[in-house]
Design a protein around this motif. Structure first.
Motif, mmCIF file in Angstrom:
data_model
loop_
_atom_site.group_PDB
_atom_site.id
_atom_site.type_symbol
_atom_site.label_atom_id
_atom_site.label_comp_id
_atom_site.label_asym_id
_atom_site.label_seq_id
_atom_site.Cartn_x
_atom_site.Cartn_y
_atom_site.Cartn_z
ATOM 1 N N PHE A 19 -27.267 -2.005 26.389
ATOM 2 C CA PHE A 19 -28.569 -2.309 26.979
ATOM 3 C C PHE A 19 -28.427 -3.439 28.005
ATOM 4 O O PHE A 19 -28.998 -3.377 29.101
ATOM 5 N N ILE A 20 -27.654 -4.460 27.651
ATOM 6 C CA ILE A 20 -27.437 -5.599 28.556
ATOM 7 C C ILE A 20 -26.797 -5.131 29.857
ATOM 8 O O ILE A 20 -27.232 -5.514 30.948
ATOM 9 N N GLN A 21 -25.767 -4.282 29.735
ATOM 10 C CA GLN A 21 -25.061 -3.799 30.926
ATOM 11 C C GLN A 21 -25.931 -2.868 31.756
ATOM 12 O O GLN A 21 -25.974 -2.975 32.988
ATOM 13 N N LYS A 22 -26.639 -1.966 31.092
ATOM 14 C CA LYS A 22 -27.474 -0.986 31.789
ATOM 15 C C LYS A 22 -28.574 -1.658 32.603
ATOM 16 O O LYS A 22 -28.866 -1.276 33.737
ATOM 17 N N HIS A 23 -29.204 -2.673 32.005
ATOM 18 C CA HIS A 23 -30.360 -3.302 32.640
ATOM 19 C C HIS A 23 -30.030 -4.640 33.313
ATOM 20 O O HIS A 23 -30.926 -5.314 33.819
ATOM 21 N N ASN A 24 -28.741 -5.030 33.279
ATOM 22 C CA ASN A 24 -28.304 -6.283 33.908
ATOM 23 C C ASN A 24 -29.128 -7.477 33.412
ATOM 24 O O ASN A 24 -29.748 -8.205 34.191
ATOM 25 N N ILE A 25 -29.125 -7.669 32.092
ATOM 26 C CA ILE A 25 -29.905 -8.745 31.463
ATOM 27 C C ILE A 25 -29.029 -9.986 31.286
ATOM 28 O O ILE A 25 -27.865 -9.887 30.863
ATOM 29 N N HIS A 26 -29.581 -11.133 31.581
ATOM 30 C CA HIS A 26 -28.900 -12.405 31.352
ATOM 31 C C HIS A 26 -29.381 -12.963 30.002
ATOM 32 O O HIS A 26 -30.580 -13.150 29.800
ATOM 33 N N VAL A 27 -28.431 -13.178 29.095
ATOM 34 C CA VAL A 27 -28.784 -13.559 27.723
ATOM 35 C C VAL A 27 -28.311 -14.976 27.419
ATOM 36 O O VAL A 27 -27.124 -15.290 27.562
ATOM 37 N N LEU A 28 -29.260 -15.817 27.012
ATOM 38 C CA LEU A 28 -28.936 -17.182 26.583
ATOM 39 C C LEU A 28 -28.756 -17.193 25.063
ATOM 40 O O LEU A 28 -29.677 -16.833 24.329
ATOM 41 N N PRO A 29 -27.576 -17.585 24.573
ATOM 42 C CA PRO A 29 -27.350 -17.533 23.130
ATOM 43 C C PRO A 29 -28.000 -18.702 22.389
ATOM 44 O O PRO A 29 -27.937 -19.854 22.831
ATOM 45 N N LEU A 30 -28.649 -18.378 21.263
ATOM 46 C CA LEU A 30 -29.094 -19.401 20.326
ATOM 47 C C LEU A 30 -27.876 -19.888 19.550
ATOM 48 O O LEU A 30 -26.843 -19.214 19.489
ATOM 49 N N ASN A 31 -28.003 -21.047 18.927
ATOM 50 C CA ASN A 31 -26.863 -21.664 18.240
ATOM 51 C C ASN A 31 -27.075 -21.709 16.733
ATOM 52 O O ASN A 31 -28.174 -21.989 16.262
ATOM 53 N N ILE A 32 -25.995 -21.430 16.003
ATOM 54 C CA ILE A 32 -25.986 -21.645 14.554
ATOM 55 C C ILE A 32 -25.064 -22.824 14.306
ATOM 56 O O ILE A 32 -23.896 -22.813 14.715
ATOM 57 N N VAL A 33 -25.602 -23.855 13.681
ATOM 58 C CA VAL A 33 -24.867 -25.112 13.526
ATOM 59 C C VAL A 33 -24.386 -25.260 12.089
ATOM 60 O O VAL A 33 -25.161 -25.519 11.169
ATOM 61 N N PHE A 34 -23.071 -25.076 11.888
ATOM 62 C CA PHE A 34 -22.436 -25.326 10.599
ATOM 63 C C PHE A 34 -21.893 -26.759 10.590
ATOM 64 O O PHE A 34 -21.965 -27.461 11.606
ATOM 65 N N ALA A 35 -21.353 -27.177 9.462
ATOM 66 C CA ALA A 35 -20.859 -28.553 9.315
ATOM 67 C C ALA A 35 -19.801 -28.889 10.370
ATOM 68 O O ALA A 35 -19.738 -30.017 10.865
ATOM 69 N N GLU A 36 -18.990 -27.883 10.736
ATOM 70 C CA GLU A 36 -17.902 -28.151 11.679
ATOM 71 C C GLU A 36 -18.309 -28.019 13.132
ATOM 72 O O GLU A 36 -17.494 -28.227 14.031
ATOM 73 N N GLY A 37 -19.563 -27.660 13.379
ATOM 74 C CA GLY A 37 -20.016 -27.596 14.760
ATOM 75 C C GLY A 37 -20.929 -26.407 15.028
ATOM 76 O O GLY A 37 -21.239 -25.624 14.132
ATOM 77 N N ALA A 38 -21.345 -26.297 16.285
ATOM 78 C CA ALA A 38 -22.272 -25.245 16.697
ATOM 79 C C ALA A 38 -21.517 -24.017 17.190
ATOM 80 O O ALA A 38 -20.492 -24.133 17.870
ATOM 81 N N PHE A 39 -22.043 -22.857 16.858
ATOM 82 C CA PHE A 39 -21.488 -21.582 17.301
ATOM 83 C C PHE A 39 -22.579 -20.811 18.034
ATOM 84 O O PHE A 39 -23.684 -20.642 17.508
ATOM 85 N N ARG A 40 -22.266 -20.341 19.236
ATOM 86 C CA ARG A 40 -23.229 -19.562 20.011
ATOM 87 C C ARG A 40 -23.262 -18.127 19.492
ATOM 88 O O ARG A 40 -22.224 -17.475 19.403
ATOM 89 N N GLU A 41 -24.471 -17.690 19.159
ATOM 90 C CA GLU A 41 -24.623 -16.343 18.610
ATOM 91 C C GLU A 41 -24.128 -15.301 19.601
ATOM 92 O O GLU A 41 -24.442 -15.359 20.797
#
Length: 282
Positions: A19-41
């Motif tokens: 869907f992202i490729q077909k429609h050329n969507i720009h996606v901003l990732p939300l973050n999941i923050v564990f003890a060792e740091g943040a990970f971009r979804e």
């Protein structure tokens, strides 16, 4: 002369890659923050990796929005690449500051962004992008399209059944006593979006009654509006979601029923195993 318009969202919509490729969507990732740091979804970890990590995490993770800096960089890049403006559809502003950050970043980058508070997450956000792009392609001006999408936010529904209240307790949403009693008595809660806010709709004994309550919400809406498509949403629980889909198709054979995953950020709070339904009224 047609405007060159960029389309932006965040990972609360959890668009699939095609869907992202077909429609050329720009996606901003939300973050999941564990003890060792943040990970971009979807960027720093897959959903399988997230749930593997969630099961063994000693400290409960938190969630956070994309930074304003990320947004400014994106908007400046879009401006440099000849875009006239952007339409940005973001997760409910009652759950995240992403929508408000988008407005601020637009001013900082001196780039016109039509920021839209979806007042929800997941499947309806996808439909807002689909409908919006289709209207633009048909020649509607961007201001009218944004107005139409804002009306869609008032006709979007999402209700889900957390697998247990353990994750909600860890997130600080319910007390330890309530979580304990819920598990002991097999009490299930139904949580819905109401004008952007997450509210507890119903409390029942057993999964079957909770599913019936959510399905009844859909049945009631189908009597009053055109609902051609429904999504069975889930947190790493495809098996139960597909079973629910099959039940719906038996009752409504002409209904298009999708099975789609929820954002890992929902999994942080609602827990693995969560299922629900989402639709848009037309």
């Amino acid at each position: 002369m047609n405007k060159k318009i960029a389309w932006i969202t965040d990972t609360a919509a959890l668009l699939d890659e095609s869907f992202i490729q077909k429609h050329n969507i720009h996606v901003l990732p939300l973050n999941i923050v564990f003890a060792e740091g943040a990970f971009r979804e979807t960027v720093d970890m897959t959903h399988d990796e997230f749930y593997d990590k969630l099961r063994v995490a000693k400290d409960h993770p938190k969630t956070s929005q994309p930074t304003i800096g990320e947004m400014v960089v994106l908007y400046e890049d879009l401006k440099a690449n000849g875009y006239d403006c952007a339409v940005a559809i973001h997760v409910s502003s009652d759950l995240s500051g992403t929508y408000h950050s988008s407005q601020t970043a637009s001013q900082m980058a001196n780039f016109k962004v039509y920021s839209i508070d979806s007042k929800i997450g997941s499947f309806p956000m996808v439909k807002m992008i689909e409908v919006g792009k289709e209207l633009i392609e048909k020649g509607h001006n961007v201001e009218d399209v944004v107005e139409h999408i804002n009306k869609m936010t008032e006709n979007s529904e999402l209700s889900f059944i957390p697998s247990s209240l353990n994750q909600l307790h860890k997130s600080g949403r319910v007390s330890g006593t309530k979580a304990f009693l819920s598990n002991l008595l097999n009490i299930k809660v139904v949580i819905s979006f109401d004008n952007g806010k997450v509210v507890m709709k119903e409390k029942v004994r057993a999964d079957k009654k909770a599913k019936k309550y959510v399905t009844d919400l859909l049945r009631d809406d189908m009597k009053k509006a055109d609902i051609p498509e429904v999504a069975v949403i889930n947190c790493n629980n495809t098996k139960d979601a597909e079973s629910w889909r099959d039940e719906l198709l038996q009752e409504f054979p002409k209904l298009k029923v999708l099975v789609i995953p929820l954002s890992a950020c929902v999994g942080v709070h609602a827990g693995e195993g969560t299922t629900g339904l989402s639709w848009v009224r037309y």
